[in-house]
Enzyme design. Structure first.
Site, PDB file in Angstrom:
ATOM      1  CE1 TYR A  92      -2.723  -3.097   0.491  1.00  0.00           C
ATOM      2  CE2 TYR A  92      -3.290  -2.710   2.953  1.00  0.00           C
ATOM      3  CZ  TYR A  92      -3.398  -3.450   1.890  1.00  0.00           C
ATOM      4  OH  TYR A  92      -4.189  -4.614   1.843  1.00  0.00           O
ATOM      5  CD  GLN A 100      -6.460  -9.442   5.214  1.00  0.00           C
ATOM      6  OE1 GLN A 100      -6.348  -8.393   4.093  1.00  0.00           O
ATOM      7  NE2 GLN A 100      -6.115  -8.935   6.331  1.00  0.00           N
ATOM      8  CE  LYS A 150     -19.883   5.195  -0.275  1.00  0.00           C
ATOM      9  NZ  LYS A 150     -18.586   5.826   0.297  1.00  0.00           N
ATOM     10  CE1 TYR A 181      -9.413  -8.794  -1.355  1.00  0.00           C
ATOM     11  CE2 TYR A 181      -7.997 -10.270   0.149  1.00  0.00           C
ATOM     12  CZ  TYR A 181      -8.484  -9.942  -1.244  1.00  0.00           C
ATOM     13  OH  TYR A 181      -8.014 -10.653  -2.395  1.00  0.00           O
ATOM     14  CG  PHE A 182     -12.481  -6.113  -1.539  1.00  0.00           C
ATOM     15  CD1 PHE A 182     -11.709  -4.741  -1.174  1.00  0.00           C
ATOM     16  CD2 PHE A 182     -12.083  -6.700  -2.691  1.00  0.00           C
ATOM     17  CE1 PHE A 182     -10.336  -4.573  -1.966  1.00  0.00           C
ATOM     18  CE2 PHE A 182     -10.932  -6.460  -3.600  1.00  0.00           C
ATOM     19  CZ  PHE A 182     -10.355  -5.017  -3.155  1.00  0.00           C
ATOM     20  N   PRO A 183     -14.916  -5.746   2.605  1.00  0.00           N
ATOM     21  CG  PRO A 183     -14.921  -5.048   4.836  1.00  0.00           C
ATOM     22  CD  PRO A 183     -14.118  -5.571   3.782  1.00  0.00           C
ATOM     23  CB  SER A 220      -3.568 -12.652   2.575  1.00  0.00           C
ATOM     24  OG  SER A 220      -4.584 -12.071   1.709  1.00  0.00           O
ATOM     25  CG  ASN A 221      -5.028 -12.503  -1.626  1.00  0.00           C
ATOM     26  OD1 ASN A 221      -6.422 -12.357  -1.919  1.00  0.00           O
ATOM     27  ND2 ASN A 221      -4.225 -11.670  -1.359  1.00  0.00           N
ATOM     28  CB  SER A 276     -14.527  -1.336  -3.426  1.00  0.00           C
ATOM     29  OG  SER A 276     -13.434  -2.503  -3.486  1.00  0.00           O
TER      30      SER A 276
END
Ligand code: NAP
Length: 310
Positions: A59, A177, A216, A205-207, A157-158, A210
């Site tokens: 990141y 994760q 909204k 992840y991405f709960p 993860s992944n 995005s």
């Protein structure tokens, strides 16, 4: 202080609402990020009882870890925080490859420790599988780092189910994760049952898919970041997903809460999901997501949401 929950079989205890920080200094994922706003949302999280932070080398790259390190230095409460980071991305010239070799993972942990300005990492995940390293050998390297006190829990993860099984041959994997949300439920087939059976904490992840599941967005929205390529955001699929979100709004309205909180509360009803790490771009979203803790779904509501998205 919110009720703390234990991550699987570890001795780490967290507020079930954590913070995903790929938008804190994640300039390679989101254009035009304001670093000060990123630091402010981490401070807001810590000041309001969130103690589980999720970051990664990639990141930024590096920048998210550095900014979090600066905030932790400033707040001085490192021992209250459960800090998770990830590594496996290796730059080879301009290209990025995955490397799970013991030597690279050890180097990755050292790099993260420096950027985070700390002498231990609570959860270190192998961010993505590489093609070559046997997964139990990769995890054995992390076990050594755990024994040395540099990391406190081992994450992957992944990984596919087969890679996870190989990684967990000796029972050393503490946390998994993976992508999981109401629109992406593949993990229910094998990964969630396996993690439940082996007391591995599953962190989805991405709960909010995005932001799509935050209730909204409207049909006419155009995205210019990583969402522009995501399948849930394309044409007819995007329209159908928004219609399902409207069904959740009915449940949320009846409970005098909002769509995002109902969605996030639903994950916490799943076996082996001890905590979630919704991301945020503004401090208000961090505070907003904490309202999830006040939502109690009945069995009937949980099943209804399950049916809507199955
Ligand atoms: P996410 O949690 O599904 O969505 C976060 C986005 O939703 C925010 O950036 C914000 O976007 C919107 N949002 C958040 N709270 C909201 C609220 N209360 N009301 C309205 N909108 C809200 O996606 P994510 O942040 O990409 O994923 C979560 C975390 O998982 C990441 O930060 C990262 O730490 C981790 N992750 C890990 C991997 C991996 O490979 N292991 C991959 C991806 C992510 P807008 O304001 O733009 O709408």
């Amino acid at each position: 202080m919110a009720k703390q929950t234990r991550l699987g079989k570890t001795d780490l205890h967290v507020n079930p609402i954590g913070l995903g920080t790929n938008a804190v200094g994640g300039h390679n994922l989101y254009p035009n990020l304001d670093e000060e706003a990123g630091k402010e949302l981490v401070r807001t999280a810590l000041q309001n009882g969130i103690n589980f932070l999720d970051t990664a080398f990639i990141y930024g790259p590096e920048r998210s870890e550095e900014l979090i390190g600066e905030v932790l230095k400033e707040t001085g409460n490192r021992s209250d925080i459960v800090l998770a980071t990830k590594g496996a991305h290796k730059f080879v010239g301009e290209d990025v490859v995955f490397d799970n070799s013991p030597a690279f993972l050890k180097q990755a942990v050292e790099g993260s420790l420096k950027r985070l300005q700390t002498d231990y990492i609570d959860v270190f995940y192998i961010h993505f599988p590489d093609e070559n390293t046997p997964k139990d050998e990769a995890v054995a390297a992390l076990k050594q780092l755990k024994d040395e006190g540099k990391i406190r829990a081992i994450g992957v993860s992944n990984f596919s189910i087969d890679q996870l099984k190989e990684a967990n041959k000796d029972g050393y994997v503490d946390v998994y994760q993976g992508e999981y949300n109401l629109l992406q439920r593949e993990a229910e087939k094998e990964l969630l049952p396996y993690t439940t059976e082996h007391s591995i904490s599953f962190i989805p992840y991405f709960p909010l898919a995005s932001g799509l599941l935050a209730g909204k967005y409207t049909k006419d929205m155009v995205f210019n970041d990583l969402r522009a390529k995501m399948p849930h955001f394309q044409g007819e699929a995007f329209a159908q997903n928004l219609e399902k979100v409207e069904q959740i709004r009915k449940i949320a309205d009846a409970k005098h809460t909002e769509v995002a909180h109902v969605v996030l509360a639903w994950y916490l009803t799943r076996d082996s999901i001890d905590a979630i790490i919704p991301g945020a771009k503004r401090a208000e979203q961090v505070l907003d997501n904490l309202k999830t803790l006040d939502v109690h779904l009945t069995d009937e509501e949980t099943k209804e949401i399950d049916r809507l998205f199955s």
